[in-house]
Design an enzyme around this catalytic site. Structure first.
Site, PDB file in Angstrom:
ATOM      1  CE  LYS A   1      -3.877   1.987   2.677  1.00 44.91           C
ATOM      2  NZ  LYS A   1      -4.757   1.814   3.856  1.00 44.91           N
TER       3      LYS A   1
ATOM      4  CB  SER B   1      -8.402   0.821   5.747  1.00 40.44           C
ATOM      5  OG  SER B   1      -9.117   2.020   5.603  1.00 40.44           O
TER       6      SER B   1
ATOM      7  CB  SER C   1      -8.134   3.700   2.955  1.00 38.12           C
ATOM      8  OG  SER C   1      -7.250   3.069   3.867  1.00 38.12           O
TER       9      SER C   1
HETATM   10  N1  GLN Z   1     -13.144   4.254   6.455  1.00 38.82           N
HETATM   11  C1  GLN Z   1     -12.578   4.672   7.686  1.00 38.82           C
HETATM   12  C2  GLN Z   1     -12.173   6.127   7.594  1.00 38.82           C
HETATM   13  O1  GLN Z   1     -12.440   6.708   6.605  1.00 38.82           O
HETATM   14  C3  GLN Z   1     -11.419   3.799   8.038  1.00 38.82           C
HETATM   15  C4  GLN Z   1     -10.192   4.119   7.274  1.00 38.82           C
HETATM   16  C5  GLN Z   1      -9.027   3.271   7.643  1.00 38.82           C
HETATM   17  O2  GLN Z   1      -9.178   2.225   8.274  1.00 38.82           O
HETATM   18  N2  GLN Z   1      -7.851   3.743   7.282  1.00 38.82           N
HETATM   19  O3  GLN Z   1     -11.599   6.688   8.487  1.00 38.82           O
END
Ligand code: GLN
Length: 481
Positions: free
Chosen positions: A74, A173, A149
């Site tokens: 990532k 994410s 994400s």
């Molecule tokens: N979707 C969640 C957010 O927008 C989690 C994101 C993540 O786990 N990095 O914060």
């Protein structure tokens, strides 16, 4: 590439193919499916050179756990020599002077990095639509999101571009995109994997983990990633369990907690049915189901959306145009430079989080929001502790819906945030959890979430592996050429 990572490890050891052949196949597939937009950066030459080195090392008797296996990171992990963008304009040209610990460890175990995967900007999002480099498409249906994400990593694994990839999970994410793309992804316990060199979003929640085709594959990658790191003061000194050796074993005596609140309003009916079918399968395999409750889980979302932005507003203060990253072209004075740099360098969702976080931490509101959220976080963690007095793991849906259409939720942040309703409580409690495929609904993958006790990753992987030996949902592939 249709083999699992574990099969590739064995095939490389048996000399059935070389790392150069595998890496070439991976690079060719990345090119062929460039329209998925799963990658931000690919360096073919560097990947081939690393593959040649892996083959040479094997020829000289080398036996790294992942020696010669292609893998993607990532684009939140710093990589010396390859840019690390965090999918932001702010870091679009940033090349880190060092490797993140996760990157260094996987390299030391012989993995060959083919490139960096697309993601939501600074990992803020649930659909991969906040990326400065454009959205990722779901390999199962290119009109839909891959989740976020870590959407690029999930799409890359699901489409067979790489056998495994790294992800990070602050509120879901790793697990939600794993669910949306039909792969297996594990968020380890907070502190199990080093955060050194992983660009910070919300430091008390962020955790790195593997995304792959199966629990067995995740065990290999986690074995290489996990462990104490004296450069991360929050990393655990507890010894790492044997994840690969610990995969075998049956489910006799296992108590699986089924959370009452997980089956309420908002859960897609087909996902509910698939979850019940998976629970029935676990019973057939010898487990016992126990009814448990997480009464404060409804408070998790508001709690998270105070704490995560608060921490983000502090972490992202470093992007000021002075030390590194983007700087606006024209400005009057220092103040104007800060404003233009941050105004131009960050996207809308990142700005929203910084504003919410700054507000929640400001002197008049700190007690009302930030302190209150810290107290709620404790209640959520206590709920899990009470549930785990009655059961060994918790099983339920990963997300309330399957992959939604691109653009469907971009104008409605709250509805986007709701997608993490089942994953966020786990981060607040710092517990390990994985998502694995457990069905299809309308032709799209359904994810099943398993949550474990602190540092109980080995048991989670064993339970998931047992399920995957008895079922074939994790073998289903998207309709791609
Ligand atoms: N979707 C969640 C957010 O927008 C989690 C994101 C993540 O786990 N990095 O914060």
């Amino acid at each position: 590439m249709s083999e699992t990572l574990a099969e590739l490890v064995r095939g490389l050891a048996a000399g059935r193919y070389s790392s150069v052949e595998l890496v070439d196949a991976s690079l060719a597939r990345i090119r062929r499916h460039a329209d998925l937009n799963a990658f931000i950066t690919v360096d073919e030459e560097a990947a081939r050179a690393a593959a040649r080195a892996a083959d040479q090392a094997r020829g000289a008797g080398g036996t790294g756990l992942l020696l010669g296996v292609p893998l993607a990171h990532k684009d939140i992990f710093c990589t010396a020599g390859m840019r690390t963008t965090c999918a932001s304009r702010m870091l679009a040209g940033f090349v880190a002077p060092y490797d993140a610990t996760v990157v260094a460890r996987l390299r030391a175990h012989g993995a060959v990095m083919v490139g960096k995967t697309n993601m939501d900007e600074f990992a803020m999002g649930s659909s991969n639509e906040t990326s400065y480099f454009g959205p990722v498409r779901n390999p199962w249906d290119p009109t839909r999101v891959p989740g976020g994400s870590s959407g690029g990593s999930a799409a890359a694994v699901a489409a067979g571009l790489v056998p495994a990839a790294t992800g990070t999970d602050t509120g879901g994410s790793i697990r939600q995109p794993a669910a949306f793309c039909g792969i297996t992804g594990l968020k380890p316990s907070y502190g199990r994997v080093s955060r050194y060199g992983m660009i910070a979003f919300a430091s008390s929640l962020d955790q790195a983990g593997p995304m792959a085709r199966s629990a067995e594959d995740c065990a290999y990658v986690l074995a290489a990633m996990a462990g104490f790191d004296d450069r991360d003061s929050t990393s655990s000194e507890r010894p790492v369990d044997d994840y690969i050796g610990g995969l075998s074993g049956d489910l006799a005596g296992l108590r699986i907690g089924v959370v009452r609140e997980h089956f309420g309003a908002g859960l897609d009916a087909e996902i509910g049915a698939a979850t019940q079918a998976a629970l029935a399968e676990f019973e057939r395999l010898g487990a016992t189901l126990v009814d448990v409750s997480l009464p404060n889980s409804a408070a998790s979302l508001p709690c998270y959306y105070v704490l995560a932005p608060a921490e983000a507003s502090s972490n992202l203060a470093r992007y000021d145009g002075v030390r590194y990253g983007y700087r606006a072209a024209g400005y009057r004075d220092l103040e104007d430079m800060y404003k233009k740099t941050r105004g131009e360098g960050f996207g809308a969702e990142v700005k929203r989080r910084i504003m919410i976080g700054t507000y929640a931490l400001s002197s008049g509101y700190y007690d009302a929001y930030y302190l209150k959220a810290l107290k709620l976080r404790r209640l959520v963690a206590d709920d899990f502790a009470a549930a785990f007095a009655q059961c060994d793991i918790i099983a339920g849906p990963t997300a309330p819906t399957t992959a939604f259409a691109l653009g469907a939720k971009t104008d409605d942040p709250v509805s986007m945030y709701m997608n993490d309703i089942y994953t966020i409580p786990v981060n607040l409690a710092g517990l390990p959890a994985l998502s694995m495929p457990a069905g299809l609904a309308g032709g799209l993958p359904v994810g099943l979430q398993l949550v474990g006790r602190y540092l109980d990753e080995a048991r989670l992987l064993r339970v998931a592996h047992r399920y995957q030996q008895a079922t074939d949902w994790h073998r289903r592939r998207p309709p791609l050429s």
